[in-house]
Structure formats: structure tokens, C-alpha cells
Write a protein that holds these residues in place. Structure first.
Motif, PDB file in Angstrom:
ATOM      1  N   GLY A  27     -36.525  -0.204 -27.726  1.00 17.16           N
ATOM      2  CA  GLY A  27     -35.735   0.803 -27.025  1.00 17.16           C
ATOM      3  C   GLY A  27     -35.879   2.178 -27.651  1.00 17.16           C
ATOM      4  N   LEU A  28     -35.903   2.211 -28.990  1.00 18.17           N
ATOM      5  CA  LEU A  28     -36.066   3.486 -29.700  1.00 18.17           C
ATOM      6  C   LEU A  28     -37.410   4.128 -29.367  1.00 18.17           C
ATOM      7  CD1 LEU A  28     -35.210   5.577 -31.853  1.00 18.17           C
ATOM      8  CD2 LEU A  28     -36.219   4.061 -33.574  1.00 18.17           C
ATOM      9  N   PHE A  29     -38.484   3.333 -29.406  1.00 15.78           N
ATOM     10  CA  PHE A  29     -39.808   3.899 -29.144  1.00 15.78           C
ATOM     11  C   PHE A  29     -40.016   4.179 -27.662  1.00 15.78           C
ATOM     12  CE2 PHE A  29     -40.666   2.322 -33.436  1.00 15.78           C
ATOM     13  CZ  PHE A  29     -41.319   3.426 -33.963  1.00 15.78           C
ATOM     14  N   ALA A  30     -39.333   3.439 -26.789  1.00 18.76           N
ATOM     15  CA  ALA A  30     -39.380   3.783 -25.361  1.00 18.76           C
ATOM     16  C   ALA A  30     -38.683   5.116 -25.124  1.00 18.76           C
ATOM     17  CB  ALA A  30     -38.720   2.677 -24.535  1.00 18.76           C
ATOM     18  N   TRP A  31     -37.570   5.332 -25.804  1.00 16.39           N
ATOM     19  CA  TRP A  31     -36.859   6.610 -25.718  1.00 16.39           C
ATOM     20  C   TRP A  31     -37.738   7.742 -26.264  1.00 16.39           C
ATOM     21  CZ3 TRP A  31     -35.507   9.840 -29.802  1.00 16.39           C
ATOM     22  CH2 TRP A  31     -34.682  10.922 -29.471  1.00 16.39           C
ATOM     23  N   LEU A  32     -38.411   7.486 -27.396  1.00 19.68           N
ATOM     24  CA  LEU A  32     -39.302   8.493 -27.981  1.00 19.68           C
ATOM     25  C   LEU A  32     -40.451   8.809 -27.024  1.00 19.68           C
ATOM     26  CD1 LEU A  32     -40.063  10.203 -30.479  1.00 19.68           C
ATOM     27  CD2 LEU A  32     -41.360   8.231 -31.309  1.00 19.68           C
ATOM     28  N   THR A  33     -40.969   7.781 -26.364  1.00 14.08           N
ATOM     29  CA  THR A  33     -42.044   7.988 -25.390  1.00 14.08           C
ATOM     30  C   THR A  33     -41.575   8.883 -24.258  1.00 14.08           C
ATOM     31  OG1 THR A  33     -43.048   5.838 -25.885  1.00 14.08           O
ATOM     32  CG2 THR A  33     -43.575   6.827 -23.745  1.00 14.08           C
ATOM     33  N   ASP A  34     -40.359   8.659 -23.793  1.00 15.93           N
ATOM     34  CA  ASP A  34     -39.824   9.474 -22.709  1.00 15.93           C
ATOM     35  C   ASP A  34     -39.699  10.937 -23.120  1.00 15.93           C
ATOM     36  OD1 ASP A  34     -38.591   9.651 -20.026  1.00 15.93           O
ATOM     37  OD2 ASP A  34     -36.787  10.199 -21.149  1.00 15.93           O
ATOM     38  N   LYS A  35     -39.426  11.171 -24.417  1.00 13.98           N
ATOM     39  CA  LYS A  35     -39.300  12.544 -24.907  1.00 13.98           C
ATOM     40  C   LYS A  35     -40.664  13.200 -25.152  1.00 13.98           C
ATOM     41  CE  LYS A  35     -34.833  12.366 -24.913  1.00 13.98           C
ATOM     42  NZ  LYS A  35     -34.097  13.098 -23.868  1.00 13.98           N
ATOM     43  N   VAL A  36     -41.591  12.425 -25.696  1.00 20.71           N
ATOM     44  CA  VAL A  36     -42.883  12.980 -26.091  1.00 20.71           C
ATOM     45  C   VAL A  36     -43.899  12.927 -24.949  1.00 20.71           C
ATOM     46  CG1 VAL A  36     -44.817  12.728 -27.718  1.00 20.71           C
ATOM     47  CG2 VAL A  36     -42.466  12.368 -28.501  1.00 20.71           C
ATOM     48  N   GLY A  39     -42.557  10.760 -18.260  1.00 17.00           N
ATOM     49  CA  GLY A  39     -43.192  10.242 -17.055  1.00 17.00           C
ATOM     50  C   GLY A  39     -44.230   9.173 -17.296  1.00 17.00           C
ATOM     51  N   LEU A  40     -44.549   8.872 -18.564  1.00 12.41           N
ATOM     52  CA  LEU A  40     -45.599   7.897 -18.853  1.00 12.41           C
ATOM     53  C   LEU A  40     -45.258   6.514 -18.301  1.00 12.41           C
ATOM     54  CD1 LEU A  40     -48.340   7.514 -20.290  1.00 12.41           C
ATOM     55  CD2 LEU A  40     -47.067   6.814 -22.326  1.00 12.41           C
ATOM     56  N   TYR A  41     -43.978   6.144 -18.350  1.00 15.67           N
ATOM     57  CA  TYR A  41     -43.558   4.833 -17.869  1.00 15.67           C
ATOM     58  C   TYR A  41     -42.955   4.893 -16.459  1.00 15.67           C
ATOM     59  CZ  TYR A  41     -43.947   3.391 -22.804  1.00 15.67           C
ATOM     60  OH  TYR A  41     -44.393   3.124 -24.071  1.00 15.67           O
ATOM     61  N   GLN A  42     -43.152   6.009 -15.800  1.00 14.13           N
ATOM     62  CA  GLN A  42     -42.594   6.164 -14.461  1.00 14.13           C
ATOM     63  C   GLN A  42     -43.186   5.120 -13.515  1.00 14.13           C
ATOM     64  OE1 GLN A  42     -43.096  10.083 -12.848  1.00 14.13           O
ATOM     65  NE2 GLN A  42     -41.966   9.654 -10.970  1.00 14.13           N
ATOM     66  N   GLY A  43     -42.331   4.476 -12.733  1.00 14.44           N
ATOM     67  CA  GLY A  43     -42.766   3.466 -11.782  1.00 14.44           C
ATOM     68  C   GLY A  43     -43.018   2.098 -12.382  1.00 14.44           C
ATOM     69  N   LEU A  44     -42.712   1.920 -13.665  1.00 13.46           N
ATOM     70  CA  LEU A  44     -42.998   0.656 -14.345  1.00 13.46           C
ATOM     71  C   LEU A  44     -41.742  -0.198 -14.566  1.00 13.46           C
ATOM     72  CD1 LEU A  44     -45.589   1.784 -17.052  1.00 13.46           C
ATOM     73  CD2 LEU A  44     -46.033   0.728 -14.834  1.00 13.46           C
ATOM     74  N   LYS A  45     -40.643   0.108 -13.895  1.00 12.44           N
ATOM     75  CA  LYS A  45     -39.405  -0.645 -14.135  1.00 12.44           C
ATOM     76  C   LYS A  45     -39.563  -2.145 -13.908  1.00 12.44           C
ATOM     77  CE  LYS A  45     -35.871   2.925 -13.623  1.00 12.44           C
ATOM     78  NZ  LYS A  45     -34.659   3.361 -12.883  1.00 12.44           N
ATOM     79  N   PRO A  46     -40.208  -2.598 -12.812  1.00 10.09           N
ATOM     80  CA  PRO A  46     -40.388  -4.052 -12.649  1.00 10.09           C
ATOM     81  C   PRO A  46     -41.184  -4.673 -13.791  1.00 10.09           C
ATOM     82  CG  PRO A  46     -40.779  -2.913 -10.581  1.00 10.09           C
ATOM     83  CD  PRO A  46     -40.689  -1.848 -11.635  1.00 10.09           C
ATOM     84  N   GLN A  47     -42.256  -3.997 -14.224  1.00  7.46           N
ATOM     85  CA  GLN A  47     -43.056  -4.505 -15.346  1.00  7.46           C
ATOM     86  C   GLN A  47     -42.221  -4.549 -16.618  1.00  7.46           C
ATOM     87  OE1 GLN A  47     -47.041  -2.785 -16.192  1.00  7.46           O
ATOM     88  NE2 GLN A  47     -46.295  -2.498 -18.299  1.00  7.46           N
ATOM     89  N   HIS A 183     -48.567  -0.752 -28.732  1.00 10.59           N
ATOM     90  CA  HIS A 183     -48.487  -1.001 -27.292  1.00 10.59           C
ATOM     91  C   HIS A 183     -47.830   0.143 -26.519  1.00 10.59           C
ATOM     92  CE1 HIS A 183     -49.025  -5.158 -28.787  1.00 10.59           C
ATOM     93  NE2 HIS A 183     -49.649  -5.341 -27.634  1.00 10.59           N
ATOM     94  N   MET A 184     -47.554   1.256 -27.153  1.00 13.72           N
ATOM     95  CA  MET A 184     -46.773   2.302 -26.503  1.00 13.72           C
ATOM     96  C   MET A 184     -47.517   3.034 -25.397  1.00 13.72           C
ATOM     97  SD  MET A 184     -44.313   4.140 -29.269  1.00 13.72           S
ATOM     98  CE  MET A 184     -45.657   4.933 -30.126  1.00 13.72           C
ATOM     99  N   GLY A 185     -48.851   2.985 -25.432  1.00 14.78           N
ATOM    100  CA  GLY A 185     -49.624   3.724 -24.438  1.00 14.78           C
ATOM    101  C   GLY A 185     -49.980   5.129 -24.877  1.00 14.78           C
TER     102      GLY A 185
END
Length: 259
Positions: A27-36, A39-47, A183-185
Motif C-alpha cells: 500500500g505504501l509503495f502503491a501510494w508512492l507510485t501514485d505520487k511519483v 496514472g500509472l495504475y489507472q484502469g487496473l483496479k480489477p487486476q 514489481h512496481m512498474g
């Protein structure tokens, strides 16, 4: 009877610890990804939902044997874990960490290649590669069979290789950090490290990204040693735009042809 109930409680407690650690770290690194990388994970909610579900299954598979071994260490002295800093020379502390990491990396490399044998890829490892592109939530997204192959490593090593409890905690920290960041992308670590001399021996997201793109290379976890020795190291990957995802999907056919 009382001892059995304590073992069960230890297994449940460790499962909760592993699960909460996963949720907090990813969750922390997903939050960091959203900041840095907004949009990188946009549309990936089902995945991401699937990644979290599989990861929580994996938390139980990792937590149960770890909880049993932890109970045995505390109550029966089963393991080689020690708490006295003077039990071994201080120089052995970093050596023990490297021994654990190298042993884990060796086990992971060969079991990971085995998971790319077409039969086992279809049965189990396809769950992990269903994350296209992988996200910070994908680090523990495994089929139970694959999770079991990973869950036995550290519990087995503590019976074989002496290690201070603090150093074992450091090993688990590295395992968690690299599992998520690979795995962050996107690449968390600076270019000088990734592309420099140190990066030639270590695996980061840039190296593991190529595995998720091509499937038949870059199998390691921490180090590039086995990949280089076995000719499966194909260098660093590039983080492509989300529009190029069909190219990754096309690699599925490669995954079912070769280990």
C-alpha cells in the motif's frame, strides 16, 4: 493439548503479521507510485483486486509454517536462531545475511525456472504473470502451489544456518522490499546504482521488468549470478507505455514453449 493450541495461535498470528505487512508495504509503495508516477495504475483496479486476493492467500501459506517454526524456536529451541550478540563473531553477522540471501536466491532461481515449464506455468505461475503490467500489489500474487515453494525457504534455512534474530529480521526486510519494488512498474533506485557496477550484480525493477515482458529470461530474485551463469540474463528492461501492453500479452506464447 495446550501446546497444540499455542502452535495454532502462533500460526494464526504469523499469518496476520504477514498479511498486514503485505498490505502496509504494498500500500505504501502503491501510494508512492501514485505520487511519483500519477496514472500509472489507472484502469487496473480489477487486476489489483486479484493481486490482493491471491496475496492474502499467500500470506496464510507463508504465515502458517513460519508461525510453527517461531513457536518451536521459542519453546523447543528447534532452530539455529540466536539472540546473544556474543554467540558468534561480529563479522559473521553480515555473512549470515549473505548466506541466507544467496541460498534463497538459488532456490528461487531454479524453482522459478521450473514454474516456467509449460505444464507448471499453466497450472500455477500464470497467476503471477496475469499481472500485466505488474504493480506494487503483485509481489505476493501467487497461486498456492507457487506460494508453497517460496514459503518453505526461510523456515528451512533457520534449521541449517545460524543467524541472529535481528539479522533474520533484516533478511525479511530485504525480501519484502525487493519483492515489492521489483514489481512496481518503475525504477525506484537511482540510475548510478542500476546501471553501475553494483547494478551489474543486483536485481531491481529494471531487470525484473524484462522477465515480465519476455517471460524466458531474468529469473533471479536478489542477484544476477545464476542468470549470468546459466545464460538467462538478458540485461535491463524498459518501462513501456501502457499502450504497448499487447506486446507483453503476446509473450504468453513464449512462456508456454520454454523454461
Amino acid at each position: 493439548m495446550l501446546g497444540s493450541s499455542h502452535i495454532v495461535l502462533s500460526a494464526i498470528a504469523m499469518t496476520l503479521i504477514v498479511g498486514v505487512r503485505y498490505l502496509i508495504t504494498s500500500g505504501l509503495f502503491a501510494w508512492l507510485t501514485d505520487k511519483v508516477r500519477p496514472g500509472l495504475y489507472q484502469g487496473l483496479k480489477p487486476q489489483i483486486g486479484r493481486e490482493i486476493r491471491w496475496s492474502l492467500y499467500s500470506a496464510a501459506i507463508y504465515g502458517i509454517p513460519t508461525g510453527i517454526v517461531a513457536w518451536g524456536w521459542q519453546n523447543r529451541g528447534w532452530t539455529q536462531i540466536y539472540t546473544d550478540w556474543n554467540a558468534y563473531p561480529l563479522w559473521y553477522l553480515p555473512i549470515s545475511v549473505l548466506l541466507y540471501l544467496f541460498a534463497h536466491d538459488t532456490w528461487f532461481y531454479w524453482t522459478h525456472r521450473w514454474m516456467h515449464v509449460p505444464k507448471w506455468f499453466r497450472i500455477a505461475h500464470a497467476v503471477h504473470h496475469d499481472s500485466r503490467p505488474p504493480t506494487a500489489w503483485a509481489a505476493m500474487s501467487f497461486h498456492p502451489i507457487e506460494a508453497l515453494t517460496g514459503a518453505v525457504v526461510i523456515p528451512a534455512l533457520v534449521f541449517l544456518i545460524p543467524i541472529h534474530a535481528a539479522m533474520l529480521g533484516f533478511v525479511l526486510f530485504i525480501m519484502t522490499l525487493m519483492g515489492v519494488t521489483n514489481h512496481m512498474g518503475w525504477e525506484l533506485f537511482p540510475r548510478w546504482l542500476v546501471q553501475g557496477r553494483l547494478g551489474q550484480g543486483l536485481i531491481t525493477a529494471s531487470h525484473h521488468q524484462l522477465h515480465h515482458a519476455r517471460y524466458t529470461c531474468n529469473y533471479g530474485l536478489y542477484f544476477r549470478f545464476w542468470d549470468r551463469l546459466c545464460g538467462t540474463d538478458k540485461g535491463l528492461g524498459a518501462f513501456q507505455d501502457r499502450k504497448s501492453r499487447p506486446r507483453e500479452d503476446a509473450s504468453l506464447s513464449d512462456a508456454t514453449r520454454s523454461a
